[in-house]
Design a protein around this motif. Structure first.
Motif, PDB file in Angstrom:
ATOM      1  N   ARG A   1     -10.119  -8.787  -3.389  1.00  0.00           N
ATOM      2  CA  ARG A   1      -9.600  -9.287  -4.655  1.00  0.00           C
ATOM      3  C   ARG A   1      -9.876  -8.304  -5.779  1.00  0.00           C
ATOM      4  NH1 ARG A   1      -8.382 -14.598  -4.657  1.00  0.00           N
ATOM      5  NH2 ARG A   1      -8.794 -14.783  -6.892  1.00  0.00           N
ATOM      6  N   GLY A   2      -9.091  -8.439  -6.838  1.00  0.00           N
ATOM      7  CA  GLY A   2      -9.306  -7.607  -8.006  1.00  0.00           C
ATOM      8  C   GLY A   2      -9.064  -6.138  -7.724  1.00  0.00           C
ATOM      9  N   ARG A   3      -9.663  -5.320  -8.551  1.00  0.00           N
ATOM     10  CA  ARG A   3      -9.468  -3.878  -8.418  1.00  0.00           C
ATOM     11  C   ARG A   3     -10.143  -3.296  -7.186  1.00  0.00           C
ATOM     12  NH1 ARG A   3      -7.368  -3.726 -13.413  1.00  0.00           N
ATOM     13  NH2 ARG A   3      -6.673  -1.725 -14.232  1.00  0.00           N
ATOM     14  N   ARG A   4     -11.019  -4.061  -6.553  1.00  0.00           N
ATOM     15  CA  ARG A   4     -11.674  -3.586  -5.332  1.00  0.00           C
ATOM     16  C   ARG A   4     -10.837  -3.882  -4.091  1.00  0.00           C
ATOM     17  NH1 ARG A   4     -18.124  -5.103  -6.058  1.00  0.00           N
ATOM     18  NH2 ARG A   4     -18.463  -3.897  -7.987  1.00  0.00           N
ATOM     19  N   GLY A   5      -9.743  -4.600  -4.267  1.00  0.00           N
ATOM     20  CA  GLY A   5      -8.892  -4.938  -3.139  1.00  0.00           C
ATOM     21  C   GLY A   5      -8.057  -3.759  -2.678  1.00  0.00           C
ATOM     22  N   THR A   6      -7.447  -3.934  -1.512  1.00  0.00           N
ATOM     23  CA  THR A   6      -6.550  -2.921  -0.962  1.00  0.00           C
ATOM     24  C   THR A   6      -5.259  -3.609  -0.512  1.00  0.00           C
ATOM     25  OG1 THR A   6      -7.453  -3.147   1.283  1.00  0.00           O
ATOM     26  CG2 THR A   6      -8.449  -1.471  -0.165  1.00  0.00           C
ATOM     27  N   VAL A   7      -4.233  -2.817  -0.341  1.00  0.00           N
ATOM     28  CA  VAL A   7      -2.945  -3.346   0.117  1.00  0.00           C
ATOM     29  C   VAL A   7      -2.322  -2.341   1.078  1.00  0.00           C
ATOM     30  CG1 VAL A   7      -1.702  -2.372  -1.862  1.00  0.00           C
ATOM     31  CG2 VAL A   7      -0.722  -4.311  -0.629  1.00  0.00           C
ATOM     32  N   ARG A   8      -1.638  -2.871   2.077  1.00  0.00           N
ATOM     33  CA  ARG A   8      -0.975  -2.000   3.044  1.00  0.00           C
ATOM     34  C   ARG A   8       0.339  -2.633   3.468  1.00  0.00           C
ATOM     35  NH1 ARG A   8      -1.354  -4.140   8.109  1.00  0.00           N
ATOM     36  NH2 ARG A   8      -3.056  -5.626   8.476  1.00  0.00           N
ATOM     37  N   LEU A   9       1.237  -1.800   3.969  1.00  0.00           N
ATOM     38  CA  LEU A   9       2.536  -2.267   4.451  1.00  0.00           C
ATOM     39  C   LEU A   9       2.401  -2.988   5.783  1.00  0.00           C
ATOM     40  CD1 LEU A   9       4.781   0.846   3.730  1.00  0.00           C
ATOM     41  CD2 LEU A   9       5.207  -1.454   2.843  1.00  0.00           C
ATOM     42  N   THR A  10       3.196  -4.033   5.966  1.00  0.00           N
ATOM     43  CA  THR A  10       3.362  -4.638   7.278  1.00  0.00           C
ATOM     44  C   THR A  10       4.477  -3.881   8.002  1.00  0.00           C
ATOM     45  OG1 THR A  10       5.043  -6.192   6.493  1.00  0.00           O
ATOM     46  CG2 THR A  10       2.728  -6.895   6.355  1.00  0.00           C
ATOM     47  N   GLU A  11       4.676  -4.184   9.276  1.00  0.00           N
ATOM     48  CA  GLU A  11       5.779  -3.558  10.009  1.00  0.00           C
ATOM     49  C   GLU A  11       7.115  -3.908   9.350  1.00  0.00           C
ATOM     50  OE1 GLU A  11       5.804  -4.305  14.153  1.00  0.00           O
ATOM     51  OE2 GLU A  11       3.789  -3.505  14.505  1.00  0.00           O
ATOM     52  N   GLN A  12       7.229  -5.158   8.900  1.00  0.00           N
ATOM     53  CA  GLN A  12       8.457  -5.574   8.228  1.00  0.00           C
ATOM     54  C   GLN A  12       8.661  -4.796   6.931  1.00  0.00           C
ATOM     55  OE1 GLN A  12       9.243  -9.901   7.493  1.00  0.00           O
ATOM     56  NE2 GLN A  12       9.328  -9.323   5.333  1.00  0.00           N
ATOM     57  N   GLY A  13       7.591  -4.647   6.148  1.00  0.00           N
ATOM     58  CA  GLY A  13       7.695  -3.922   4.891  1.00  0.00           C
ATOM     59  C   GLY A  13       8.015  -2.457   5.103  1.00  0.00           C
ATOM     60  N   LEU A  14       7.403  -1.871   6.126  1.00  0.00           N
ATOM     61  CA  LEU A  14       7.688  -0.474   6.441  1.00  0.00           C
ATOM     62  C   LEU A  14       9.149  -0.298   6.827  1.00  0.00           C
ATOM     63  CD1 LEU A  14       6.763   2.438   6.954  1.00  0.00           C
ATOM     64  CD2 LEU A  14       6.106   1.738   9.263  1.00  0.00           C
ATOM     65  N   ALA A  15       9.664  -1.209   7.657  1.00  0.00           N
ATOM     66  CA  ALA A  15      11.061  -1.116   8.074  1.00  0.00           C
ATOM     67  C   ALA A  15      11.999  -1.244   6.883  1.00  0.00           C
ATOM     68  CB  ALA A  15      11.368  -2.203   9.106  1.00  0.00           C
ATOM     69  N   ARG A  16      11.677  -2.145   5.955  1.00  0.00           N
ATOM     70  CA  ARG A  16      12.543  -2.318   4.784  1.00  0.00           C
ATOM     71  C   ARG A  16      12.535  -1.080   3.912  1.00  0.00           C
ATOM     72  NH1 ARG A  16      12.350  -3.239  -0.255  1.00  0.00           N
ATOM     73  NH2 ARG A  16      10.082  -3.395  -0.313  1.00  0.00           N
TER      74      ARG A  16
END
Length: 268
Positions: free
Chosen positions: A58-73
């Motif tokens: 959560r917050g600024r310490r969080g991370t985010v990454r693509l899913t396979e669906q997001g990568l394909a899009r």
């Protein structure tokens, strides 16, 4: 720089093809571009809900990454950029084949039928009759297997549309050049403004300028059907604008000590 950057553009600009990115970097850059945290977090929640990304922490310490669906899009979105670059460089000549596509779904599946028709339009196909679409491009590879099951597809060396047979005239009738060219005016202005600021840019300022370029390119190219240049007037103004865009982008990328944004993505 003036003009708002879409929050989603900021997030997507930092998403690597593999691995994750810290939200502190995303949010700090968004803030530097004049975007507060709230709209970026809202866009992120929508992307998570759509299944395009996964957030950890959560917050600024969080991370985010693509899913396979997001990568394909995103890869499908980048395909348009790759095609435009190949066209501008003369590496994607038209094969002279017109593609005709119709959606074969009954009235009982009207919603699905209408969605497929909208998708064909989004891919640049033009309506030539009720439920019948025409394109100089092969669109089947851009559709998933489920969609292809409900399509009737044919190819032709010549078509006649409303009495028009000349290929260039058909293209002008269905995809008027003037409206496409007009769509690149704002991009051209952004490229000029960013070029004037690029020489002295450093640090986060480089990333902010890149975001302005990326967002303006997205706005210009989304409605562009990328009709083969053989079917367009010569010289083709959007090609010149895109080449100027690439030149300024390369200048900024060379000044980005951390590699800037869209690292590893084709066309950037």
């Amino acid at each position: 720089m003036t003009g708002d950057i879409a929050p989603r553009t900021v997030i997507e600009a930092f998403l690597p093809m593999t691995g994750d990115v810290g939200l502190d970097l995303v949010l700090d850059t968004a803030n530097a571009a004049g975007l507060p945290d709230q709209p970026v977090r809202l866009a992120l929640r929508r992307m998570v809900a759509a299944g395009d990304v996964v957030q950890a922490g959560r917050g600024r310490r969080g991370t985010v990454r693509l899913t396979e669906q997001g990568l394909a899009r995103l890869e499908r979105d980048r395909a348009a950029l790759t095609l435009a670059e190949a066209q501008d460089a003369g590496r994607a000549p038209w094969d002279g084949v017109w593609r005709l596509t119709a959606v074969s779904l009954p009235e009982s599946q009207r919603a699905r039928r209408d969605a497929l028709r909208r998708h064909l339009t989004e891919l640049g196909a033009a309506t030539v009759s009720t439920g019948l679409y025409l394109s100089p491009h092969e669109l089947m590879d851009l559709l998933d297997a489920t969609a292809r099951e409900h399509l009737v597809h044919a190819e032709a060396a010549r078509v006649t549309v409303r009495g028009v047979t000349d290929s260039r005239a058909v293209a002008e009738l269905l995809w008027p050049a003037a409206s496409v060219v007009d769509g690149y005016r704002s991009l051209e202005e952004t490229v000029d403004r960013v070029a004037a600021a690029a020489g002295e840019a450093e640090g986060v300022r480089v990333r902010v300028l890149q975001l302005h370029l990326a967002d303006a390119l997205e706005q210009a190219m989304r409605p562009d059907p990328l009709i083969p240049l053989e079917l367009r007037p010569t010289p083709w103004h959007p090609s010149r604008v895109r080449e100027e865009w690439r030149s300024v982008w390369r200048t900024l990328a060379s000044r980005a000590s951390d590699g800037g944004v869209y690292r590893g993505w084709p066309g950037f």
